[in-house]
Design an enzyme around this catalytic site. Structure first.
Site, PDB file in Angstrom:
ATOM      1  N   SER A 110       0.846  -1.184   0.000  1.00 23.36           N
ATOM      2  CA  SER A 110       0.000   0.000   0.000  1.00 23.36           C
ATOM      3  C   SER A 110       0.886   1.240   0.000  1.00 23.36           C
ATOM      4  O   SER A 110       1.780   1.385   0.825  1.00 23.36           O
ATOM      5  CB  SER A 110      -0.905   0.001   1.243  1.00 23.36           C
ATOM      6  OG  SER A 110      -1.697   1.157   1.272  1.00 23.36           O
ATOM      7  N   GLY A 111       0.658   2.140  -0.947  1.00 21.82           N
ATOM      8  CA  GLY A 111       1.469   3.347  -1.059  1.00 21.82           C
ATOM      9  C   GLY A 111       2.604   3.221  -2.047  1.00 21.82           C
ATOM     10  O   GLY A 111       3.398   4.152  -2.197  1.00 21.82           O
ATOM     11  N   THR A 115      -2.157   2.312  -8.042  1.00 18.31           N
ATOM     12  CA  THR A 115      -3.290   2.990  -8.688  1.00 18.31           C
ATOM     13  C   THR A 115      -2.811   3.927  -9.791  1.00 18.31           C
ATOM     14  O   THR A 115      -3.384   3.965 -10.890  1.00 18.31           O
ATOM     15  CB  THR A 115      -4.104   3.775  -7.645  1.00 18.31           C
ATOM     16  OG1 THR A 115      -4.610   2.860  -6.666  1.00 18.31           O
ATOM     17  CG2 THR A 115      -5.265   4.495  -8.291  1.00 18.31           C
ATOM     18  N   ASN A 160      -0.778   6.062   2.623  1.00 19.23           N
ATOM     19  CA  ASN A 160      -1.115   6.487   1.265  1.00 19.23           C
ATOM     20  C   ASN A 160      -2.280   7.460   1.341  1.00 19.23           C
ATOM     21  O   ASN A 160      -3.297   7.180   1.982  1.00 19.23           O
ATOM     22  CB  ASN A 160      -1.494   5.257   0.417  1.00 19.23           C
ATOM     23  CG  ASN A 160      -1.656   5.596  -1.045  1.00 19.23           C
ATOM     24  OD1 ASN A 160      -1.551   6.745  -1.448  1.00 19.23           O
ATOM     25  ND2 ASN A 160      -1.920   4.591  -1.851  1.00 19.23           N
ATOM     26  N   SER A 163      -5.380   5.702  -1.035  1.00 20.50           N
ATOM     27  CA  SER A 163      -5.276   4.246  -0.971  1.00 20.50           C
ATOM     28  C   SER A 163      -6.558   3.591  -1.462  1.00 20.50           C
ATOM     29  O   SER A 163      -7.664   3.974  -1.055  1.00 20.50           O
ATOM     30  CB  SER A 163      -4.986   3.803   0.467  1.00 20.50           C
ATOM     31  OG  SER A 163      -4.940   2.400   0.566  1.00 20.50           O
ATOM     32  N   SER A 164      -6.423   2.608  -2.344  1.00 21.91           N
ATOM     33  CA  SER A 164      -7.596   1.856  -2.820  1.00 21.91           C
ATOM     34  C   SER A 164      -8.069   0.942  -1.705  1.00 21.91           C
ATOM     35  O   SER A 164      -7.338   0.056  -1.270  1.00 21.91           O
ATOM     36  CB  SER A 164      -7.227   1.025  -4.057  1.00 21.91           C
ATOM     37  OG  SER A 164      -6.831   1.847  -5.119  1.00 21.91           O
ATOM     38  N   GLY A 386      -2.697  -3.344  -1.888  1.00 20.44           N
ATOM     39  CA  GLY A 386      -1.390  -3.949  -1.666  1.00 20.44           C
ATOM     40  C   GLY A 386      -1.296  -4.637  -0.320  1.00 20.44           C
ATOM     41  O   GLY A 386      -2.212  -4.564   0.524  1.00 20.44           O
ATOM     42  N   GLU A 388      -0.620  -5.300   3.385  1.00 25.33           N
ATOM     43  CA  GLU A 388      -0.769  -4.336   4.487  1.00 25.33           C
ATOM     44  C   GLU A 388      -0.295  -4.948   5.800  1.00 25.33           C
ATOM     45  O   GLU A 388      -0.698  -6.058   6.173  1.00 25.33           O
ATOM     46  CB  GLU A 388      -2.220  -3.883   4.622  1.00 25.33           C
ATOM     47  CG  GLU A 388      -2.707  -3.094   3.417  1.00 25.33           C
ATOM     48  CD  GLU A 388      -4.108  -2.551   3.574  1.00 25.33           C
ATOM     49  OE1 GLU A 388      -4.504  -1.697   2.773  1.00 25.33           O
ATOM     50  OE2 GLU A 388      -4.810  -2.992   4.519  1.00 25.33           O
TER      51      GLU A 388
END
Length: 951
Positions: A110-111, A115, A160, A163-164, A386, A388
């Protein structure tokens, strides 16, 4: 040096090593140092063969311009500096030119920039594919679906700012030319628990803050909202404002994007009303902490929620205050306590928002899907959450990390395991390279009997008291001996005295590292229960969307069967996703996060080293260095390059395996160490060898294209020449014919005048002279005759000739005035004025009649001709046999007097007939028994009707 020649190779002007396969010496330290060296010079992309490593720069770089798009368009993968555009171009050209379905897998923490990478891939494909009004509309809709879903599905987290919080997989569909036709979006596990509670330092989904910041005062008034974020309990305050996000401007972008994706104004209004209702649900609180007091609700927010959703307030109050249970056809109503009422409120908010999000995805799919069926090419783009590892990890992190384990397993299978297995299958000499296979971790989570998800479902479905602690106890019993599972009470654990491992937690050794999960909330989140009373209350709403979102609330369709758990649904959807990905040619983008501060120019080596290790990048490099860069089946390889060899072009009659390809490579003098023959494929070691083949193929195609053009142009010119030659012959023939006619006419005229002169001399003193003069006048105009006769017959009586000329002229002028009508049935013709014009007068009458008949027929349309043909047929049957027939001739034949085709009364009768209905009418039928008359519908074709008429 021209602009296009600045960089023409991966090795030109390179900072560090652009492809890790070429790194010397190869070690983990040199790998990390090469990444850092390139990152410090804003080179954020590096290759491992065809795998792209992308490091998030946390800043805008001028490497995504329109000029860059053109630079990488239709270029070989290794020809220019590493870039995400190179991978996107390679995937698009493989799809367009070789009809291979593609998928682009974007993975990382994540980050790490997943995306943004997916947006860059889609924008590049949209830029290089075809253009046109319809194509541009499709591309715009595909691109504009992203900001809509990001607004409702993305949130700011500690790692992020965008973040999605859901997984997205988009299949973009193309036609045979490579132009986009549409797409289909699949979404996976929206983190709906974020709606009611966010970790410290994070905030709710973007749309809530965008609505309050960007909506007009009039819109907020209609939605019964205030602009102050602090007024709403579901919106965290510590991170309500994000420096890098302009919520007000983004809201206006979202509204424009929804219009682009064909959302109607009333649909947009309905969506915003539901978002407002969700925000207000968090404000529902009771006086003195007592929620369940029937008839004692004094919540302004509840009243406004009911107005937004079109629900009667008493209905929603009752649903929040009590719960109805059904057992053996008996209904028992129980009053909810404070905790249960708050749970019901939060459950409704989460379900309302998650179902709204699913409806948005479905609605977007309706706009961008392909509406007709034919052969399509597909490119899939996967943008999913992603891996985590947070301070507090719950059910959501467990599910997310499970999905990443599955994606890592696909990467291992296709890039490490499958590649080495292929060398063995093809009989290529190969030294096995060791790597970690995470299949054992996937099995720990998804095994049907002893997997963690299966045990969680068993606990949720079994009777009796079920808690998170009983679930953990079961894990401790079943997973006690697993090497990747640890808990405080597990015999496999080495932390029996380690207080860092709490009693209510378990730890899993993932491919990306150890993650500690707290079991609190696992059972409730997996059950994902919404009280039936709330579903039924929502179904009673007058709001246009609510009934669609809560179909189970319909009393007529009540189903007592327990709905599937969240874990079961997610495992099934992930399985479907994996099957879909395995049917396509994969392209990988491995995203790396350089630091935890979300700051530019900072490269934390320990963090990057950890990601390099768990992503298996070093193993990927080793496999790539030991293997072959390109492999292809013999037949497609021969078909692609056969024009480079005279023996194989244009057709190779022998077997493609060995013989054809071997002759091809030998004629091109490719070094033997650069290729190897497998059982079914040819293997090429160095990419440069492949590029050389492609270059020769392009040059040969240019020559072949020139030959094709030459032959076509020659054929076209010869065809034009033959046509011109044929036209010249026709023109010459007509000209010669015309010339001969003129010469013949001149001879005929001279002969005629000589004969006429002789006759006139003989009849000069006879009575027949007048008749002879009239005959001559009938063939020649009077003026010419008079002039000729004056010259050739000096003694001819001029007064007689002039008199007859005058009579003929007067005849034609009178006939013009007395011409009959244009009706073909008009039989009148002016009387004959002169006896000597009897034959001429009759012939003119006949010619005039034929001419006006033709004029009359030319007015008929095809439909009118058909009507008169029917009239003609009817005439042969009924003429002189039917008293009323003359009166019916002028009426058009309608046939269907009952209007069977329009009248639903006779639809069943029409369906019984196989032939076309020619005549349909109502006739009177006399019953022979009692003499009474009735009405029957008579349907006759012509043959039946004629027989009846004859009888």
């Amino acid at each position: 040096m021209s602009k296009s020649e600045v960089k023409t190779s991966l090795l030109d002007n390179m900072i560090g090593v652009g492809d890790m396969v070429l790194l010397e010496p190869l070690s983990e330290n040199s790998f990390i140092q090469n990444l850092k060296n390139r990152f410090d010079h804003d080179e954020i992309y590096t290759y491992i063969g065809t795998v792209v490593i992308s490091i998030n720069p946390y800043q805008s770089l001028p490497i995504y311009t329109a000029d860059k798009v053109e630079e990488y368009r239709n270029r070989n993968f290794y020809e220019l500096n590493p870039h995400i555009y190179a991978l996107a171009d390679e995937a698009y050209r493989s799809l367009r030119d070789q009809d291979k379905d593609q998928c682009i897998l974007i993975t990382g923490e994540s980050g790490a920039g997943k995306t943004e990478a997916s947006k860059l891939v889609m924008s590049y494909v949209a830029a290089v594919c075809g253009k046109g009004q319809e194509v541009n509309k499709v591309k715009e809709q595909l691109l504009q679906s992203n900001p809509v879903l990001e607004a409702f599905g993305n949130a700011k987290t500690v790692r992020n700012d965008n973040s999605s919080r859901f997984g997205k997989y988009m299949d973009i569909e193309f036609d045979f030319k490579g132009d986009p036709l549409g797409g289909v979006i699949s979404n996976y596990l929206l983190e709906k628990s974020r709606v009611v509670k966010q970790p410290r330092g994070e905030r709710n989904f973007h749309i809530f803050y965008q609505l309050l910041s960007g909506a007009s005062d009039d819109l907020l008034k209609r939605l019964k909202l205030e602009r102050d974020v602090s007024k709403y309990n579901y919106l965290s305050l510590d991170s309500a404002v994000v420096s890098d996000l302009d919520d007000g401007a983004n809201f206006r972008i979202i509204m424009d994007a929804m219009k682009t994706v064909c959302f109607m104004d009333n649909e947009v209004q309905s969506v915003l009303e539901l978002v407002a209702a969700v925000m207000k649900l968090g404000n529902i609180e009771s006086i003195d902490e007592i929620i369940v007091l029937v008839g004692s609700f004094y919540w302004t927010d509840l009243k406004e929620i009911c107005e937004l959703l079109g629900i009667e307030q008493i209905v929603l109050e009752r649903a929040f205050s009590s719960r109805t249970l059904e057992a053996k056809q008996e209904k028992v109503s129980t009053t909810l306590n404070v905790a249960q009422a708050y749970y019901a409120r939060d459950a409704l908010a989460k379900n309302l928002y998650s179902r709204l999000f699913s409806w948005l995805v479905t609605r977007i799919n309706e706009s961008i899907k392909v509406h007709w069926l034919f052969s399509k090419k597909v490119m899939g783009v996967l943008d999913i959450y992603g891996f985590e590892i947070f301070e507090n990890n719950s059910f959501e992190q467990f599910i997310i990390n499970y999905c990443n384990e599955k994606l890592q397993q696909i990467f291992i299978d296709l890039t490490l395991h499958e590649e080495q297995e292929e060398y063995i299958r093809e009989g290529i000499e190969w030294k096995n390279i060791e790597y970690f296979n995470n299949a054992v971790i996937c099995d720990l989570i998804e095994n049907n009997n002893k997997g963690i998800l299966a045990m969680l479902d068993d606990e949720c479905l079994r009777p009796g008291t079920v808690t998170d602690e009983t679930f953990l106890d079961k894990l401790n019993t079943v997973c006690a001996g697993h090497h990747h599972f640890e808990s405080r009470h597990c015999t496999n654990s080495q932390f029996l005295t380690d207080h860092t491992l709490p009693h209510n937690c378990f730890r899993i050794q993932h491919y990306a590292g150890k993650v500690l999960y707290c079991v609190e909330g696992f059972v409730d989140k997996n059950n994902d229960l919404l009280y039936r009373d709330l579903s039924q209350a929502m179904y009673k709403a007058r709001h246009p969307l609510i009934k669609l979102l809560f179909p189970e609330g319909d009393p007529s369709k009540m189903n007592l069967k327990r709905p599937p758990t969240a874990g079961f649904q997610f495992r099934a959807s992930v399985g479907t996703l994996m099957k879909n990905l395995q049917t396509k040619n994969p392209n990988y983008i491995r995203c790396i996060k350089p630091n935890d501060k979300k700051a530019a120019r900072i490269f934390t080596e320990t963090l990057v080293r950890h990601q390099v290790r768990y992503l298996g990048l070093m193993e990927n490099v080793r496999v790539r260095r030991a293997g072959y860069a390109f492999r292809q089946l013999y037949k497609p390889c021969l078909e692609r390059y056969k024009m480079l060899c005279q023996q194989t072009w244009p057709h190779w009659r022998g077997p493609a395996r060995y013989n054809g390809v071997e002759m091809l490579l030998n004629s091109l003098q490719v070094p033997k160490e650069e290729f190897c023959y497998g059982c079914s494929k040819i293997f090429i070691r160095n990419p440069k060898t492949l590029f050389a083949l492609e270059k020769k193929r392009r040059e040969c195609l240019e020559v072949l294209a020139a030959v094709i053009q030459k032959i076509y142009r020659g054929w076209k010119q010869r065809k034009h020449f033959l046509l011109m030659k044929k036209s010249q012959v026709v023109v010459a023939a007509w000209y010669r014919s015309h010339k001969q006619d003129e010469q013949h006419n001149e001879l005929t005229t001279s002969h005629f005048f000589l004969q006429s002169r002789k006759i006139l001399r003989e009849l000069k003193h006879q009575k027949q002279c007048i008749e002879a003069a009239t005959t001559i006048s009938a063939y020649w105009h009077g003026t010419k005759v008079s002039s000729i006769q004056k010259k050739s017959i000096p003694n001819f009586p001029y007064s007689i000739t002039t008199n007859y000329v005058f009579q003929i002229q007067k005849y034609f002028l009178d006939l013009k005035k007395k011409i009959p009508s244009m009706s073909p049935i008009d039989k009148t013709w002016p009387p004959q004025p002169y006896q000597f014009l009897e034959g001429t007068h009759k012939e003119l009458g006949r010619i005039f009649h034929l001419w006006r008949c033709k004029k009359y027929r030319d007015q008929f349309t095809e439909q009118k001709k058909a009507i008169y043909e029917e009239k003609l047929d009817a005439s042969t049957i009924f003429k002189d046999k039917k008293a009323l027939y003359p009166g019916s001739v002028s009426q058009p034949f309608k046939g269907d007097y009952l209007e069977i085709n329009q009248n639903p009364k006779y639809s069943k009768l029409k369906g019984l007939l196989e032939e076309k209905v020619i005549l349909a009418d109502v006739v009177h039928k006399i019953n022979r028994a009692n003499g009474k008359a009735g009405l029957n519908c008579s349907l006759c074709n012509w043959s039946v009707f004629v027989k009846c008429a004859k009888a």
